[in-house]
Scaffold this motif. Structure first.
Motif, short mmCIF file in Angstrom:
data_model
loop_
_atom_site.label_atom_id
_atom_site.label_comp_id
_atom_site.label_asym_id
_atom_site.label_seq_id
_atom_site.Cartn_x
_atom_site.Cartn_y
_atom_site.Cartn_z
N ASP A 188 4.70 -16.14 -18.63
CA ASP A 188 3.46 -16.24 -17.85
C ASP A 188 3.23 -14.88 -17.17
O ASP A 188 4.11 -14.38 -16.46
N LEU A 189 2.06 -14.29 -17.38
CA LEU A 189 1.76 -12.96 -16.83
C LEU A 189 1.34 -13.00 -15.36
O LEU A 189 1.08 -11.95 -14.77
N LYS A 190 1.27 -14.19 -14.78
CA LYS A 190 0.75 -14.34 -13.42
C LYS A 190 1.45 -13.44 -12.41
O LYS A 190 0.80 -12.67 -11.68
N GLU A 191 2.76 -13.51 -12.34
CA GLU A 191 3.50 -12.76 -11.32
C GLU A 191 3.32 -11.25 -11.52
O GLU A 191 3.12 -10.51 -10.56
N THR A 192 3.37 -10.79 -12.77
CA THR A 192 3.23 -9.36 -13.06
C THR A 192 1.85 -8.85 -12.66
O THR A 192 1.72 -7.76 -12.07
N LEU A 193 0.82 -9.61 -12.96
CA LEU A 193 -0.55 -9.21 -12.62
C LEU A 193 -0.75 -9.15 -11.11
O LEU A 193 -1.39 -8.23 -10.59
N HIS A 201 -2.19 2.80 -11.86
CA HIS A 201 -1.49 3.37 -13.01
C HIS A 201 -0.79 2.31 -13.86
O HIS A 201 -0.15 2.64 -14.85
N PHE A 202 -0.92 1.04 -13.47
CA PHE A 202 -0.27 -0.02 -14.24
C PHE A 202 -1.00 -0.21 -15.56
O PHE A 202 -2.22 -0.37 -15.62
N ASP A 203 -0.26 -0.20 -16.65
CA ASP A 203 -0.80 -0.36 -18.00
C ASP A 203 -0.26 -1.66 -18.57
O ASP A 203 0.89 -1.75 -19.00
N LEU A 204 -1.10 -2.70 -18.58
CA LEU A 204 -0.66 -4.02 -19.02
C LEU A 204 -0.26 -4.00 -20.49
O LEU A 204 0.73 -4.63 -20.89
N GLY A 205 -1.01 -3.27 -21.29
CA GLY A 205 -0.70 -3.19 -22.72
C GLY A 205 0.67 -2.60 -22.96
O GLY A 205 1.45 -3.11 -23.78
N TYR A 207 3.12 -2.53 -20.78
CA TYR A 207 4.08 -3.49 -20.24
C TYR A 207 4.41 -4.56 -21.28
O TYR A 207 5.59 -4.92 -21.48
N ILE A 208 3.39 -5.05 -21.97
CA ILE A 208 3.61 -6.10 -22.98
C ILE A 208 4.41 -5.54 -24.15
O ILE A 208 5.37 -6.18 -24.62
N ARG A 209 4.06 -4.36 -24.65
CA ARG A 209 4.80 -3.77 -25.76
C ARG A 209 6.27 -3.56 -25.39
O ARG A 209 7.19 -3.88 -26.16
N THR A 210 6.51 -2.99 -24.21
CA THR A 210 7.88 -2.67 -23.78
C THR A 210 8.73 -3.93 -23.64
O THR A 210 9.87 -3.99 -24.13
N ASN A 211 8.17 -4.94 -23.01
CA ASN A 211 8.95 -6.16 -22.77
C ASN A 211 9.09 -7.02 -24.01
O ASN A 211 10.08 -7.75 -24.15
N ALA A 212 8.12 -6.92 -24.92
CA ALA A 212 8.26 -7.63 -26.18
C ALA A 212 9.40 -7.03 -27.01
O ALA A 212 10.16 -7.75 -27.67
N LYS A 213 9.52 -5.69 -26.96
CA LYS A 213 10.63 -5.04 -27.65
C LYS A 213 11.98 -5.47 -27.05
O LYS A 213 12.96 -5.71 -27.76
N LYS A 214 12.02 -5.56 -25.71
CA LYS A 214 13.25 -6.00 -25.04
C LYS A 214 13.61 -7.42 -25.44
O LYS A 214 14.78 -7.75 -25.68
N ALA A 215 12.60 -8.28 -25.50
CA ALA A 215 12.83 -9.67 -25.90
C ALA A 215 13.36 -9.74 -27.33
O ALA A 215 14.27 -10.53 -27.63
N LYS A 216 12.79 -8.92 -28.19
CA LYS A 216 13.24 -8.89 -29.58
C LYS A 216 14.70 -8.44 -29.66
O LYS A 216 15.52 -9.01 -30.41
#
Length: 607
Positions: A188-193, A201-205, A207-216
């Protein structure tokens, strides 16, 4: 994105516009007939009243009875030809000549037929045409499918895969609350947003790419993202995202679908998923004809013939229209295409035979100089033999009051100063006390938002003919009834005079000029000072040119470098480069990571 098919109602819009044009032509005809009648009646009156004084008084009035002084048969033929070309190319049936569409194909055939009629040699790769690819980014394939607990979700409305998702198929029974290896994970992106709502300077895109790689890396077989906060995440499928696939599918699920399926964190879901992402391309066509005078050098004349279609590529100046509208592009650039055809006709019979002539009608200009850049990379003649290039873009709106014609590229060769003056007189024997037919506004730069830039980057002297912007620019109202045909005829005469004046000269010397600033400083307040290569389909933004004195040049970035990171923002496309740029203010410094050949370099840029 793809071509937007015109709805049924639009046919009535097109019919209405044609009827409007017919009425305009009818009114113009009536006006001309009335004008001629008035002139004939005045002439009759003069011969009836023989007083010399009355004749002298009326003489000034009669001078206006002819639409143009010294109108010869050749003048009339040229005007008729220009009108015929522009009216055809800007007709509704061509639907705005968008690159890669049926309308572009109709225009391509029309230009090819004109070249054939004139007697030009075929110099494309398929007779006159030269086809080239246009990469539009990525698209979600029809095979993409998501079924949760036996319910099929609507792709695009209830979910979408991110462009860096691989083509994959999986079935799983995951628990939402448990991050188990070999299973999909849910975030859920709620807390991050909420934590970053004030972080410019926060880049949501990213953030998603980086954390998706970590999850993988931790064993996730897929990642499902959703947002239960009241903050708009603005996430959509971004086909321009050129990020490399990360190995697992990453999906966004809408708030309504998430509420339906993900509300119970203890629940186990039955998921069946299939994702497919592919490259989206279309094909554009240059049209190329040649006059072979058996000379050692060749002059290239060019004009783009594509336009915006229905505005579906997002380049219309009408930002919010409730239905698709045809952008006919009479001035931009049916006018330049018409001039190109008629220049070919004149040069075919010209005595200026010390050069060969190559005529190129470019497509893909409105998307970022695709056609001209493709030609310079895949030429159909030896580019070393090119003497110079003349580009015609928007030459149909000469102002009869100011008579101003802008000619760019003046600084690309010292020879231009010898043949281009600030005033142009149509006839050599005109007394200089009279007003000039054209007032020339000089622009030294060899670059700008048109096709001559592609040739300048190959160290070729260029000229760029342009009558200026107007309120119909990139709007559906850029129609043929607003073209100044007499003015365009003068511009053709000027171009022909310039070419003939240089006929006995040696090959022109090339001079580098300052880059024209074409970046986003007006929108964002800061600029790197690069000209992006819009045809680049890899990850990052490739610099096609670098402006002297701007931050990129000062930091050592060169043409050909590929920017892959700006500050903390990974650059995957031109769009997110613009977004990243918008986060900085004048005076701030940041690191820029870029590729130069096989090297990856980092420099500090100060805005």
């Amino acid at each position: 994105m793809g071509t937007v098919k015109p709805p049924y109602e639009l046919r009535f819009l097109s019919i209405a516009r044609r009827k409007k044009n017919d009425r305009n032509m009818e009114n113009l005809t009536k006006k001309n007939e009335s004008h001629q009648y008035l002139c004939s009646q005045s002439m009759e009156y003069i011969f009836m009243r023989s007083s010399f004084s009355k004749l002298f008084i009326v003489f000034g009035f009669l001078a206006g009875c002819s639409p143009q002084k010294n109108l010869t048969r050749n003048d009339t033929q040229l005007l008729d030809s220009l009108r015929a070309h522009i009216q055809y190319l800007s007709d509704d049936k061509l639907e705005g000549r968008r690159t890669g569409t049926k309308g572009e194909e109709l225009a391509m055939h029309y230009i090819s037929n004109q070249f054939k009629e004139i007697g030009l040699i075929q110099k494309g790769t398929e007779s006159y045409p030269q086809s080239f690819p246009v990469n539009e980014g990525k698209q979600i394939d029809e095979i993409t499918d998501l079924i949760i607990n036996g319910n099929k979700l609507n792709v695009g409305k209830e979910f979408f895969p991110f462009p860096f998702s691989p083509d994959i198929q999986l079935e799983a029974l995951p628990s939402i609350a448990v991050q188990e290896a070999g299973m999909p994970w849910f975030f859920d992106l709620k807390e991050t947003l909420e934590e970053n709502k004030n972080n410019l300077h926060f880049d949501l895109g990213e953030y998603i790419r980086t954390n998706a790689k970590k999850a993988k890396d931790r064993g996730a077989s897929a990642v499902f993202l959703y947002n239960t906060s009241s903050i708009d995440d603005k996430l959509v499928f971004d086909g321009k995202d050129k990020s490399e696939p990360i190995g697992i599918p990453v999906l966004y699920v809408s708030a309504l679908a998430a509420q339906k399926y993900f509300a119970d964190k203890a629940a186990t879901l039955n998921i069946k998923l299939r994702t497919g992402i592919s490259e989206k391309t279309r094909v554009g066509h240059n049209v190329i004809g040649y006059i072979d005078n058996r000379a050692a050098t060749t002059i290239i004349l060019g004009a783009h013939y594509d336009h915006l279609g229905y505005g579906e590529d997002g380049n219309s100046m009408i930002r919010n229209f409730d239905h698709p509208m045809i952008h006919n592009g009479a001035d931009d650039n049916a006018s330049g295409t018409a001039a190109l055809i008629e220049m070919a006709r004149k040069l075919k019979s010209s005595r200026a035979t010390n050069n060969n002539y190559l005529f190129i009608a470019f497509s893909g200009e409105e998307l970022g100089l695709f056609g001209s850049k493709y030609f310079t990379e895949h030429p159909t003649i030896d580019m070393k033999t090119v003497n110079y290039m003349i580009n015609m873009d928007m030459v149909g709106r000469l102002n009869d009051s100011t008579k101003t014609l802008t000619i760019g590229g003046y600084g690309t060769s010292p020879e231009w100063a010898n043949v281009i003056s600030k005033e142009y007189y149509n006839f050599p024997n005109k007394v200089k006390k009279t007003a000039p037919d054209l007032v020339i506004k000089i622009d030294s730069s060899g670059t700008g938002p048109s096709d001559h830039s592609s040739f300048y980057r190959k160290d070729i002297p260029v000229l760029f003919y342009f009558t200026g912007l107007h309120t119909d620019y990139h709007k559906p109202s850029d129609d043929a009834d607003k073209i100044n045909y007499n003015g365009e005829q003068l511009i053709i005469r000027h171009m022909l005079s310039t070419i003939e004046s240089l006929n006995n000269k040696e090959k022109l010397a090339f001079t580098k000029t300052k880059e024209t600033q074409t970046s986003t400083s007006a929108r964002f307040g800061v600029s790197m000072g690069i000209m992006p290569d819009y045809t680049f389909s890899g990850m990052g933004v490739r610099a096609d040119g670098v402006t002297d004195g701007k931050p990129a040049q000062k930091a050592g970035i060169k043409a050909g470098d590929i920017i892959i990171q700006l500050g903390d923002n990974t650059i995957t496309s031109l769009e997110n480069y613009m977004q990243a740029l918008g986060k900085f203010k004048k005076g701030e410094k940041t690191n820029v990571k870029f590729k130069r050949g096989a090297e990856t370099l980092v420099v500090v840029v100060e805005f």
